[in-house]
Design an enzyme around this catalytic site. Sequence first.
Site, PDB file in Angstrom:
ATOM      1  N   HIS A   1      -6.700  -6.217  -2.333  1.00  0.00           N
ATOM      2  CA  HIS A   1      -5.646  -5.323  -1.558  1.00  0.00           C
ATOM      3  C   HIS A   1      -4.153  -5.816  -0.689  1.00  0.00           C
ATOM      4  O   HIS A   1      -3.304  -5.589  -1.063  1.00  0.00           O
ATOM      5  CB  HIS A   1      -5.793  -3.952  -1.659  1.00  0.00           C
ATOM      6  CG  HIS A   1      -4.701  -2.720  -0.860  1.00  0.00           C
ATOM      7  ND1 HIS A   1      -4.465  -1.604  -2.477  1.00  0.00           N
ATOM      8  CD2 HIS A   1      -4.667  -1.946   0.052  1.00  0.00           C
ATOM      9  CE1 HIS A   1      -3.232  -0.753  -1.630  1.00  0.00           C
ATOM     10  NE2 HIS A   1      -3.849  -1.180   0.034  1.00  0.00           N
TER      11      HIS A   1
ATOM     12  N   SER B   1       1.128  -1.196  -0.181  1.00  0.00           N
ATOM     13  CA  SER B   1       0.330  -0.196  -0.393  1.00  0.00           C
ATOM     14  C   SER B   1       0.755   1.339  -0.222  1.00  0.00           C
ATOM     15  O   SER B   1       1.554   1.050  -0.673  1.00  0.00           O
ATOM     16  CB  SER B   1      -0.388   0.269   0.817  1.00  0.00           C
ATOM     17  OG  SER B   1      -2.212   0.975   1.147  1.00  0.00           O
TER      18      SER B   1
ATOM     19  N   ASP C   1      -7.932  -4.653  -6.660  1.00  0.00           N
ATOM     20  CA  ASP C   1      -7.399  -4.809  -5.621  1.00  0.00           C
ATOM     21  C   ASP C   1      -8.859  -2.564  -5.227  1.00  0.00           C
ATOM     22  O   ASP C   1      -9.327  -2.201  -6.783  1.00  0.00           O
ATOM     23  CB  ASP C   1      -6.820  -3.584  -6.055  1.00  0.00           C
ATOM     24  CG  ASP C   1      -6.115  -2.325  -4.990  1.00  0.00           C
ATOM     25  OD1 ASP C   1      -6.434  -2.314  -4.201  1.00  0.00           O
ATOM     26  OD2 ASP C   1      -4.639  -1.905  -4.746  1.00  0.00           O
TER      27      ASP C   1
END
Length: 469
Positions: free
Chosen positions: A415, A283, A380
């Site tokens: 994600h 991230s 994602d």
Amino acid sequence: MFRVRVTTIWQLIEIKNAPGPSGYRKLASLQRIVGTVRSKSSIRQAPLLTAAPIRALIDEKISIEARFLPPHFPVTVCARMHCDDGDLWESFAHYNTNASGTVTLTKDPSVGGSYLGCEPMGLFWGMQSAPGGREGLRLRKKNVETPYMVNISLLEGHVSPNDGQIPELAAVTTERWYMAPGVRRIEIRQNGVVGILFLPPGPGPFPAMLDLWGMGGGLPEYRSSLFASRGYASLVIAYIGHKDLPGPPNRLNVGDSYFKAAFHLLQDHCQVVADRVGIIGLSYGCYLALRIATQTGVKPSCLICINGPVGSKIENGNGRTEEFDKLLADGISDQKYWTYDDQGYVIFKETSLPANLDPENIVKLEKLTCPLMYIVGEDDLSAASIETADLIEETLRAAGKSQLFSRLSYPGAGHLIEPPYSPSSRSSMWAIKPKKLITLWGGYPAAHAAAQEDAWKKILDFLENNLRC
């Protein structure tokens, strides 16, 4: 039944001692009766549920088997555990025994429950917070020095574990660890750096990884402890939302010098091979990894980036940010790129689209000098991972550095691609103040689980090729 057997035995003794042929005829007759009683009183062996190994690392498979059941018999296998915060997590799956009265999760398909088909580790990655629990939970190990204790039980019929008091046919408890025996955990408060260093067993020196997480903050240790369990020294650092960092906890108050200091601290450690240090980021940590790697004086041996951006819209110079409470309350910064689903959950994906980033805030990717593996979850919903991977690939190709780039891309994965066999959360709580905010991460359970398993294997292969060879 016990009284019948005792009485019959005494009758046998009396008849055997009686003289004449009539006594032998009576003896034979009673022996036939005893044989019949013994046959009718035989008891089937109790069902047995086994898990091997009972104690294992979180990334190791466990073989679960139920035996001594009737043939073609419906059963439910359940798994339950409490996380470090005390919340209950559970999963269950429906199976039918084979002709031998056995169910083996490594080869038999689930026909219902938390997952379908042959999924040997489905009970683990299929866990969700139990009904009635807190909203928006995400499972994250806080104390890596203790295991998850997973209670696995066998129930009769195709049922749900929440159907009420269902008697257990059999049960077993397994231990799931992030730290192998002999791994050392060392708190770091040095040169302004706040982190935890994990060292594998033995004197070293070891290749090493600098571990960077996202804007959730704190100091998640579980990936680093697992790296050390696989033979790599690993330093995970806090950079936001930690009590030992300067300034407000809801703002990134450290800049480039902080991350450089962390890299050099790891590189200079006496049990680390100085020229074999990589960086991994998930991230926002992906952006930080790329940013560190392209700065003067930092030369990582390799980079692993998981579902993250190549730039930032919330910085306020030198890597620092505004306070998030202020961003949420005032509706400034990148909220114009936020979208919402029909439940009001926020989707951050468009925030990190390269087209929505200021070119001045995009990492100078052409400066990369080490191999980079970028991992993409194609579902994602928190970062524009596909578009980011495309941009990195195009930029490196234009710079004549295509050989440095490799991409892993997983349909249906979201994600949060983390170590294997850990439960995924399609959504979880992001903020409570000044208002409640649940974010969507994306990912479908089976596809996401497959991605985590495959990606972890390839991460370890990538490290083997770039930090050991």
